[in-house]
Design an enzyme around this catalytic site. Structure first.
Site, PDB file in Angstrom:
ATOM      1  N   LYS A 193       0.852  -1.201   0.000  1.00  0.00           N
ATOM      2  CA  LYS A 193       0.000   0.000   0.000  1.00  0.00           C
ATOM      3  C   LYS A 193       0.877   1.237   0.000  1.00  0.00           C
ATOM      4  O   LYS A 193       1.532   1.558   1.004  1.00  0.00           O
ATOM      5  CB  LYS A 193      -0.901  -0.019   1.230  1.00  0.00           C
ATOM      6  CG  LYS A 193      -1.837   1.166   1.332  1.00  0.00           C
ATOM      7  CD  LYS A 193      -2.814   1.268   0.158  1.00  0.00           C
ATOM      8  CE  LYS A 193      -4.038   0.386   0.353  1.00  0.00           C
ATOM      9  NZ  LYS A 193      -4.951   0.421  -0.824  1.00  0.00           N
ATOM     10  N   HIS A 329      -9.756  -7.513  -4.189  1.00  0.00           N
ATOM     11  CA  HIS A 329      -9.607  -6.423  -3.238  1.00  0.00           C
ATOM     12  C   HIS A 329      -9.999  -6.877  -1.836  1.00  0.00           C
ATOM     13  O   HIS A 329     -10.772  -7.809  -1.657  1.00  0.00           O
ATOM     14  CB  HIS A 329     -10.514  -5.273  -3.704  1.00  0.00           C
ATOM     15  CG  HIS A 329     -10.737  -4.203  -2.705  1.00  0.00           C
ATOM     16  ND1 HIS A 329     -11.855  -4.171  -1.878  1.00  0.00           N
ATOM     17  CD2 HIS A 329      -9.999  -3.123  -2.386  1.00  0.00           C
ATOM     18  CE1 HIS A 329     -11.778  -3.097  -1.111  1.00  0.00           C
ATOM     19  NE2 HIS A 329     -10.684  -2.438  -1.398  1.00  0.00           N
TER      20      HIS A 329
END
Lengths: 434, 434
Positions: A193, A329
Site C-alpha cells: 500500500k 480487493h
C-alpha cells in the site's frame, strides 16, 4: 431452508494505525455480522461493511427475508443488483470502499447472498464453492499486504492491542513488516500500500521488497499521483512491477482517462507495467468504457461491493473474455469474510493473481469465528471439508465486538478525520498529491 | 448426491421437412438423453444434440462422472469450458449448431451440468432455476417459430407422422402456419425462419405476418444474403423489423464484418433495425470483436452449446453490461430441453426477447417426458413447483426413441444432403445466395 430469524450485529475490531492516500485507519474497524437462521436451526453467516448504514440496510430488508427460502430469496432480491449494472458513476476516488451510497444495494445483496449460500451449504454439508458449481482450486493464495503505519496495534483504553508489527514509515520498516508476515503466513506475493510517502521513498521501498523477497510485488498508491508521476514511477520500476515480474501498478492516478493516459504513455515507451484498479473501475458500467481505452489490465473484484459471489464470477468471465486479469480487493475484516473470499475465489476459474487480504491486521482477540482464526498456511487458505463457508460463530466474541462497538465513538470509516486527529490537524486528502 | 450410474440414450424423433438456408431437415432429428443416477436412486436428466459424436463424448466422460458428487463434478470438469473462452474461431456460418467440432466440449459440459443441476434440484425438491440462485420470472415467454416447409410431418414408414401444419412455401402458407401455432400455444412473438425463398417473397411474408398478427416479428435468413441484399431488406422492412417494433433481423449476412457493414450502413441512413446473431457470434471469444464493430445488437444464447446454464448467465451479464440484447436460440428438441431452456431463462435477469423454440415441431408421439408434452400456455412455459427441471423420463418412450434411432439411417444432421435427396440433386449451400 426457510429463514425464520435474521440477526444483525454491529461490531468493532481493533485496527492498527495504517496509512494510505485516504488518510489513517481509525483505532477500530467496523464490521457487520449477519445471521440468517432456518427453521431447522441452521445458521448462515456473512460479514460485511460496518457502522450504522450497512446494518440499517439489512434491517430494512428483514420483511423480505423472514419466511423466504434461502435458495429462492437471492432471486427475489435481484432488484438490488440490477440497477447497478449500468449507468451509475461509482468511482471510489474520494470515497473509501463501503462508503459510496451508490453501491449500497449491491453491498446489502452480497451479504444476504453469502449468508444464504452458507445456510444452504451447511444444510447440505457441502462447501459453498461447490454450491457455486465451479470449484477449480482447493487452496486460495493470498498476498502479504504491508502498509506504512504508525506505532500502535489499534484499539483504545482496555482494548488497546499489542503492536505486533511496530512502526513502519521507511523502506526498511516496511521490509521488516513483510518479513514478519511471511514468516508467520508463508505469503508468496506482496501487495504494497503506497501513496503515503514521497514517491522516491516508495520506489526505494519496492526495490528493497523485490531485492529482499524475490517475489511478485504490486504497488497501490490509491490515485495519489499525477499522470506524470505515475509514468515516472512506472518507468523507474519497469522491471520491479513489469508484466514479466508478476507484479502490477494499481490505481496510480485517478479516473479511467488518467489510467489510460498512464498506460498508453508507458506503452509508447515500450514499458509494459500492467495497471490494476479498484478505484477507477468499481462496477460493471465502468468496464465498457475502461477496456477500449486500455485503462486497466487487471480488475480487482470484491464480492462485498460487486454485488455478491455470482456477480464476481460474472465479472471474472468478462475479464477472461476481454483478456483482462483478475485480482481480489480486501478491506479490514475477520474470518467470515476471509472464508467468503476464499470460497468465491475457489470457484472462480479466471483468477490470475493471489488475493489481497487485511487479515494479518486483525487479531485472535477480535475474531468472531469459533475456534479462532482462519489458518493461512504457505500463503493459502484451504477450503474446509465442512459445509457452507466452513466456519461457525463464537457468540461470546460477537457479544464482545458489539460491546466495543457500543463503547467506541466511530459510526463510519473516516480516514481523513483520523489523520487530522493524530498526524496533522490541517490534513486534507488532496488528489493528486504528487 | 454421488453419481453411481450414467445412462446415455441416442434417440431419433420425427421431424417435419423444414427449410432453412442450411437446406432441409431430415425426417428424423437426433437427440441424446443423459441420465445421471445418484446413490439414492434419484435421476438427473439432460437432453442434447444427437447422433454418434455427442453420445461418444458423454460415454468418454463416464470415468469422471461415476463416483463424483453432483455438486462438485461441474467444477472438476471446468477444463471442458475454459479453453472455449478465448481464441477459437467457432462461427456457425457453414456448420449447423451442434456439428462444430470446436465447441464439442462445451456441448458435452452443458449436458452434464444440466443433469447435475436436475439431480441436485430433485434431491432437494427445489426447482433448478432456484439452484442457479437468480430466478426473476416464474413463466418464460417463447415465440412462434414458423418455417417454410414441404408437405409431410416427418418420420418414415410406420413412423410417418401426421402433417399438422401442411405445406408452407408462400407468404400465405406461412401466415396460416403461424395462425395454427398461435391458436394452439398463445405465442405473442414470431421468429420467422427465412433465407429460403427469394428475398422479395420473404419481405412480403414479414409484411403479412405483421399485418395479420400485430406482434413483434424477427426474421432469420441464416446468412443467406449479401451485405447489399441485407441492407435492402432492412431498408424495406425498417418499420416491420425496427427497434420500435420489438423485432430484429438475425444473421442476414455472414461474418462479424459483414454484420457490421449492414448495421453501420443502415444506421448511416437513419434506419435502426437491430441485428441479432447466433451464426456470426457463437462464443465468448467473438464478443470483444463484435461489440466495438457494432456487428450485433442482440446475442442469441443457448445453454446447449455456450457451455451450460451458468455460462449463459455470464453471457447475459456481458450483454447487459455492454447494452446488448439477449435472446435464446433453439434446435429441434423435446421436453427435457424445453424445461432446461425455461429454467435457465427464468434465472437470467437480462433476457430481453421471448425465446426461440422448435417445440411445436415435435409431437406427443415422440415425447420422452413422463405425462406428455410440456405445456405452453399464453406463449409461456411455467416453472413447475417440482424439483430440478420439473420433468421425469418415460422409459417406454425413450426405448421407442432408441429403436427409431437404430432403424433410421441418420447418424448426424445433414440438411444439405437432405436437400439433394428430396428437392434438387444438384443443391449446394451457397453463401450468399441472394
Amino acid at each position: 431452508m426457510r429463514i425464520t430469524d435474521v440477526r444483525i450485529h454491529k461490531i468493532a475490531i481493533a485496527d492498527p494505525p495504517l496509512r494510505s492516500s485516504y488518510g489513517l485507519h481509525q483505532p477500530y474497524a467496523l464490521r457487520t455480522i449477519l445471521e440468517l437462521q432456518s427453521e431447522d436451526g441452521i445458521v448462515g453467516l456473512a460479514e460485511t461493511y460496518g457502522g450504522e448504514a450497512p446494518a440499517a440496510a439489512l434491517e430494512a430488508l428483514k420483511p423480505r427475508l423472514i419466511g423466504a427460502h434461502a435458495l429462492k430469496v437471492t432471486g427475489a432480491l435481484m432488484d438490488l443488483v440490477q440497477g447497478s449494472g449500468s449507468g451509475d458513476a461509482r468511482s471510489q476516488t474520494m470515497l473509501v470502499p463501503g462508503e459510496n451510497p451508490l453501491d449500497a444495494n449491491p453491498r446489502t445483496y452480497a451479504a444476504v447472498e453469502t449468508a444464504c449460500l452458507d445456510l444452504v451449504g451447511k444444510s447440505l454439508g457441502v462447501p459453498l464453492c461447490d454450491l457455486l458449481g465451479t470449484r477449480v482450486r482447493d487452496a486460495v493464495p493470498f498476498s502479504a499486504y504491508p502498509f506504512y503505519k504508525h506505532a500502535g496495534g489499534g484499539g483504545e483504553g482496555d482494548d488497546a492491542r499489542e503492536d505486533e508489527y511496530g512502526e513502519a514509515l521507511s523502506p526498511e520498516g516496511l521490509v521488516s513488516q513483510v518479513r514478519q508476515m511471511i514468516a508467520r503466513y508463508g505469503f508468496k506475493d506482496i501487495k504494497f500500500k503506497a501513496g503515503v510517502l514521497d514517491p522516491e521513498v516508495e520506489i526505494e521501498t519496492v526495490r528493497q521488497l523485490r531485492r529482499e523477497f524475490q517475489m511478485p510485488v504490486r504497488m497501490d498508491p490509491n490515485s495519489a499521483w499525477t499522470v506524470e508521476t505515475s509514468m515516472n514511477v512506472g518507468r523507474t520500476l519497469r522491471e520491479e512491477l513489469g508484466a514479466d515480474s508478476g507484479g502490477y501498478l494499481e490505481d496510480p492516478t485517478a479516473s479511467i482517462d488518467g489510467m489510460a493516459a498512464v498506460r498508453t504513455g508507458l506503452l509508447s515507451e515500450g514499458i509494459d507495467v500492467p495497471l490494476a484498479s479498484n478505484v477507477a473501475v468499481t462496477c460493471f458500467a465502468d468496464l465498457p468504457e475502461a477496456f477500449p481505452k486500455d485503462a486497466v489490465q487487471i480488475v480487482l473484484c470484491d464480492h462485498h461491493y460487486w454485488g455478491g459471489m455470482r456477480l464476481v464470477q460474472q465479472l471474472a468471465k468478462i475479464c477472461q473474455t476481454w483478456g483482462i486479469g483478475l485480482s481480489m480487493h480486501s478491506n479490514s475484516h475477520l474470518g467470515i469474510s476471509m472464508m467468503a473470499m476464499a470460497q468465491v475465489a475457489a470457484a472462480t476459474p479466471h483468477l490470475t493473481y493471489a488475493c489481497d487480504t487485511h487479515y494479518p491486521w486483525s487479531q485472535l482477540k477480535d475474531e468472531v469465528v469459533a475456534g479462532g482464526r482462519v489458518p493461512i498456511v504457505d500463503g493459502c487458505v484451504r477450503i474446509p471439508e465442512r459445509g457452507g463457508l466452513g466456519v461457525e460463530l463464537d457468540h461470546d466474541q460477537v457479544a464482545r465486538g458489539r460491546e466495543r462497538y457500543a463503547k467506541c465513538p466511530y459510526r463510519k470509516r473516516d480516514d481523513e478525520a483520523e489523520m487530522r486527529k493524530h498526524v496533522d490537524p490541517t490534513w486534507r486528502r488532496i488528489l493528486p498529491r504528487w
